[in-house]
Design a protein around this motif. Structure first.
Motif, PDB file in Angstrom:
ATOM      1  N   MET A   1       2.555  -0.540   6.206  1.00 25.30           N
ATOM      2  CA  MET A   1       2.694  -0.493   4.756  1.00 25.30           C
ATOM      3  C   MET A   1       1.359  -0.177   4.111  1.00 25.30           C
ATOM      4  N   SER A   2       1.429   0.260   2.873  1.00 27.37           N
ATOM      5  CA  SER A   2       0.200   0.515   2.127  1.00 27.37           C
ATOM      6  C   SER A   2      -0.496  -0.804   1.830  1.00 27.37           C
ATOM      7  N   VAL A   3      -1.798  -0.722   1.573  1.00 30.70           N
ATOM      8  CA  VAL A   3      -2.532  -1.934   1.212  1.00 30.70           C
ATOM      9  C   VAL A   3      -1.959  -2.524  -0.069  1.00 30.70           C
ATOM     10  N   GLY A   4      -1.512  -1.650  -0.976  1.00 31.68           N
ATOM     11  CA  GLY A   4      -0.901  -2.122  -2.224  1.00 31.68           C
ATOM     12  C   GLY A   4       0.357  -2.925  -1.980  1.00 31.68           C
TER      13      GLY A   4
ATOM     14  N   LEU B   1       3.159  -8.234  -1.196  1.00 31.50           N
ATOM     15  CA  LEU B   1       3.812  -9.179  -0.285  1.00 31.50           C
ATOM     16  C   LEU B   1       3.117 -10.535  -0.318  1.00 31.50           C
ATOM     17  N   ALA B   2       1.779 -10.518  -0.407  1.00 27.55           N
ATOM     18  CA  ALA B   2       0.994 -11.758  -0.329  1.00 27.55           C
ATOM     19  C   ALA B   2      -0.060 -11.789  -1.432  1.00 27.55           C
ATOM     20  N   PRO B   3       0.355 -11.905  -2.681  1.00 25.36           N
ATOM     21  CA  PRO B   3      -0.591 -11.781  -3.800  1.00 25.36           C
ATOM     22  C   PRO B   3      -1.683 -12.845  -3.825  1.00 25.36           C
TER      23      PRO B   3
ATOM     24  N   THR C   1      -9.296   1.077   4.359  1.00 27.23           N
ATOM     25  CA  THR C   1      -8.112   1.807   4.787  1.00 27.23           C
ATOM     26  C   THR C   1      -7.097   1.816   3.660  1.00 27.23           C
ATOM     27  N   ASP C   2      -6.146   2.733   3.730  1.00 28.81           N
ATOM     28  CA  ASP C   2      -5.093   2.757   2.712  1.00 28.81           C
ATOM     29  C   ASP C   2      -3.775   2.202   3.230  1.00 28.81           C
ATOM     30  N   SER C   3      -3.703   1.949   4.553  1.00 31.20           N
ATOM     31  CA  SER C   3      -2.473   1.400   5.119  1.00 31.20           C
ATOM     32  C   SER C   3      -2.805   0.517   6.315  1.00 31.20           C
ATOM     33  N   VAL C   4      -1.936  -0.448   6.558  1.00 30.66           N
ATOM     34  CA  VAL C   4      -2.121  -1.387   7.661  1.00 30.66           C
ATOM     35  C   VAL C   4      -0.767  -1.670   8.304  1.00 30.66           C
ATOM     36  N   ASN C   5      -0.803  -2.240   9.499  1.00 26.78           N
ATOM     37  CA  ASN C   5       0.415  -2.766  10.096  1.00 26.78           C
ATOM     38  C   ASN C   5       0.419  -4.279   9.901  1.00 26.78           C
ATOM     39  N   VAL C   6       1.464  -4.777   9.281  1.00 20.88           N
ATOM     40  CA  VAL C   6       1.608  -6.218   9.092  1.00 20.88           C
ATOM     41  C   VAL C   6       2.624  -6.692  10.131  1.00 20.88           C
ATOM     42  N   GLY C   7       2.114  -7.245  11.208  1.00 22.52           N
ATOM     43  CA  GLY C   7       2.989  -7.573  12.338  1.00 22.52           C
ATOM     44  C   GLY C   7       4.131  -8.498  11.981  1.00 22.52           C
ATOM     45  N   GLN C   8       3.818  -9.544  11.225  1.00 23.04           N
ATOM     46  CA  GLN C   8       4.830 -10.548  10.874  1.00 23.04           C
ATOM     47  C   GLN C   8       4.767 -10.803   9.363  1.00 23.04           C
ATOM     48  N   PRO C   9       5.446 -10.010   8.570  1.00 27.73           N
ATOM     49  CA  PRO C   9       5.378 -10.133   7.111  1.00 27.73           C
ATOM     50  C   PRO C   9       5.753 -11.518   6.600  1.00 27.73           C
ATOM     51  N   ALA C  10       6.704 -12.172   7.255  1.00 24.44           N
ATOM     52  CA  ALA C  10       7.141 -13.496   6.790  1.00 24.44           C
ATOM     53  C   ALA C  10       5.985 -14.484   6.794  1.00 24.44           C
ATOM     54  N   TYR C  11       5.100 -14.356   7.747  1.00 24.97           N
ATOM     55  CA  TYR C  11       3.951 -15.261   7.809  1.00 24.97           C
ATOM     56  C   TYR C  11       3.050 -15.072   6.593  1.00 24.97           C
ATOM     57  N   PHE C  12       2.732 -13.835   6.267  1.00 24.38           N
ATOM     58  CA  PHE C  12       1.799 -13.594   5.160  1.00 24.38           C
ATOM     59  C   PHE C  12       2.443 -13.911   3.806  1.00 24.38           C
TER      60      PHE C  12
END
Length: 677
Positions: A253-256, A261-263, A278-289
């Motif tokens: 997902m984009s950094v934005g 997701l995790a403000p 970077t402009d994008s990252v992989n968030v392995g476990q979105p529920a955690y963040f």
């Protein structure tokens, strides 16, 4: 690395003709331990017990070990070699900045317990004071990011590696963190072991807070806060089984969007502090963040300050005075069963390998790894690769279309043996004799900066994920590579004086294991160039799933201890690799002169019998119950009994080798056997 062969701490892999330069006169003549076998057991009833039963019964695990057996003895022997290297470096009085100076002085700083005891808690105080001074959430997350750069904080898991859907480019990946117990279920289950683990965490945290200067009541209150907060964090964690699903853990997902997701995590501030550009990252476990963001807003600032302190102290405990080291040992022995601490020098050697791996590695391979070993290893790997290609071609369940792509992937495996061709540079790391914690921080900072510098850049496939002395091996799907460090290339996996049955049963099965990982339930989801991409026809994928479901069912039925079940889904990839690896090795063995000879015996055993016995005795491991309980919950490898019995009872050649009747206890009818590859 996505996949490894072996044990949680030492692993296994294989060996090819690696004789110590310093012990070339030692000639081994016996390669099977007949005295360790229990021939009162029918090989068709329990082959592992037949091959290892007396050894298992009579072996006493050393007090400083969580288990014992062939891999442990190799690991310990390797540590002694490394000890000699670092002690020589320490005595060398080499020039400042040289490899010997950095390795030797790092070791000296850790062995100098007098200085460490004199310093006491002083090394902790500056950061603890910073935590005390925090007045708002942005300040806390900024300090959290600063500590993450030296691996002195939890909560922000970060790694950098090949983008799994664009494997030529590196990407920053964030993953779940924040727990002190082995995995999430320890916070919720009501069995006695889980309850004891939670009580142990409370005791450990109380001790660390007390040692850092708090009164007992405050320390106990803080410890309760840690358990309560981590229990909330654990609710968002994926299980070890779910973490094996590549699709579920790839969320680019984009950094934005990550910020949305995790403000409350304050990503802009964190990224600036951590130098993540970077402009994008992989968030392995979105529920955690997402949960972390919610908890940052709902929990008191003092709660988070307490968590930050605990993580900071705990991550440095092994680098501090004896009281901290003892506290950590008392905590960890709940999970590994060790009765006494290993000698201090072992921790020093392992620390150097972890933090200055390529420096120590250069000294190691110069003394203990020969060019001849690599050449012999190349030959063996290529041999098994050809056999595997033949097996793929003969599969009766796979279409020609998918076979062609599978063969293409197999044929372009990147094969790394021994050590890297591009040593890493540590010129920015200054090592001083009197500053053990400072040396660790300097090395960690180097590692972090090296990692961050790769974000967005092309992937360098010459890079290794393990150091040369490592006693382990791995398959990496994004590189489509099989890797065997020099540390594992020793007996019992291979001996130049052994017959082919011994070598193919041991190291051959291990090579085949790593190759099969490219086609197990995880590896098959990556194409020949390392991208997560579906290259299967639907019909072939369905047939594969039907076959692997049988593997899951069989291993789910295996139990040990007090009726603890193996998790067939968690261990599926390793089970497939064990089954496939043994079958590939056997086919390769049958191409040798000894393999073609059916009856000529050595030590009373035919060639085929020696092949299977060699395989079984390589997996001769005895675990403490505490260690095994954690392994069953978290380790993707099955217990060794089943790593042997699962594969052998799926091979017709095994039944013929030992004349096993259909009435044997573990006999599996041909239509129910587990062959996939």
């Amino acid at each position: 690395m996505k996949l490894k062969l072996g044990l949680p701490i030492i692993g296994v892999a294989l060996l090819m003709a690696c004789q110590n330069k310093s012990t070339e006169t030692d000639v081994r003549t016996v390669f099977l331990d007949k005295a360790g076998m229990d021939t009162t057991v029918n090989p068709g009833d329990n082959f592992y017990e037949y091959a290892n039963g007396k050894w298992m019964k009579n072996t006493i695990i050393p007090d400083d070990q969580s288990g014992w057996g062939s891999f442990y003895t190799l690991y310990e022997d390797n540590l002694k070699k490394l000890k000699g290297i670092v002690e020589d470096a320490e005595k060398s009085n080499s020039a400042k900045g040289s490899i010997q100076q950095k390795v030797g002085d790092y070791y000296a700083s850790g062995i100098d317990t007098a200085t460490i005891e004199k310093l006491g808690t002083e090394p902790l105080k500056p950061v603890l004071a910073k935590i005390d001074a925090l007045s708002n959430l942005p300040e806390l997350t900024t300090l959290l990011a600063q500590l993450a750069k030296t691996d002195e904080a939890g909560l922000l898991g970060l790694t950098v590696g090949a983008d799994e859907k664009n494997s030529v480019k590196n990407i920053a990946s964030f993953y779940q963190s924040g727990l002190s117990l082995p995995e999430k279920d320890y916070y919720f289950k009501t069995d006695s072991a889980s309850k004891a683990a939670r009580a142990g965490l409370i005791k450990y945290a109380t001790k660390l807070f007390t040692l850092s200067g708090l009164d007992t009541a405050t320390a106990a209150k803080n410890a309760a806060t840690i358990l309560k907060l981590e229990t909330e964090i654990a609710k968002s964690h994926l299980s070890p089984e779910a973490l094996r699903d590549p699709q579920k853990n790839y969320n680019k997902m984009s950094v934005g969007d990550f910020d949305k997701l995790a403000p409350q995590v304050n990503l802009s501030g964190i990224f600036a502090t951590m130098k993540v550009k970077t402009d994008s990252v992989n968030v392995g476990q979105p529920a955690y963040f997402k949960a972390l963001s919610t908890l940052l807003a709902s929990e008191l600032l003092d709660t988070w300050k307490t968590k930050l302190k605990f993580d900071y102290i705990a991550r440095n405990a092994s680098l501090l005075s004896k009281s901290f080291v003892n506290a950590k040992f008392e905590y960890t022995k709940m999970f590994n069963g060790q009765k006494k601490q290993p000698e201090r020098w072992k921790a020093m050697v392992n620390g150097i390998d972890a933090n200055l791996g390529d420096l120590l590695g250069q000294l190691y391979v110069e003394k203990y790894f020969t060019p001849e070993a690599k050449q012999r290893m190349d030959e063996l790997v290529n041999n098994l690769q050809k056999v595997f290609a033949t097996r793929i071609d003969k599969l009766d369940w796979m279409s020609a279309e998918t076979k062609a792509k599978a063969t293409e992937k197999l044929n372009i495996f990147l094969k790394k043996i021994g050590y890297t061709t591009k040593w890493k540079n540590f010129d920015d790391v200054t090592i001083n004799k009197g500053d053990y914690l400072g040396n660790a921080r300097a090395a960690r900072t180097h590692g972090y900066n090296e990692m961050i510098s790769k974000i967005g850049k092309p992937v360098d496939k010459t890079e290794w994920g393990m150091t040369p002395p490592t006693v382990n091996a791995y398959y990496n799907p994004t590189f489509n590579e099989i890797v065997f460090p020099a540390g594992i290339l020793q007996f019992p996996f291979f001996d130049a004086n052994a017959d082919d049955a011994i070598n193919y049963g041991a190291i051959g099965a291990v090579i085949g294991h790593e190759m099969t990982h490219g086609f197990d339930d995880q590896g098959r989801q990556y194409d020949a160039v390392g991208n997560m991409k579906d290259w299967w026809t639907k019909a072939d994928a369905d047939k594969f799933k039907a076959k692997t479901d049988k593997v899951v069912t069989l291993y789910n039925g295996f139990t040990l201890l007090d009726n603890q079940h193996v998790n067939g889904n968690l261990t599926l990839g390793e089970n497939l690799a064990d089954i496939g690896g043994l079958a590939i090795a056997y086919d390769a063995f049958k191409l040798t002169e000894q393999g073609k000879e059916a009856t000529k015996k050595i030590d009373g055993f035919t060639p085929n019998q020696r092949f299977f016995l060699s395989f079984a005795q390589v997996w001769r491991i005895k675990d403490r119950d505490e260690n095994m309980r954690v392994r069953i919950k978290t380790d993707p490898h099955s217990p060794e009994t089943f790593r042997v019995n699962g594969p052998v009872y799926s091979m017709e050649a095994f039944y013929k080798a030992f004349n096993i009747p259909k009435t044997a206890k573990m006999y599996i009818a041909p239509e129910n056997r587990l062959g996939v590859w």
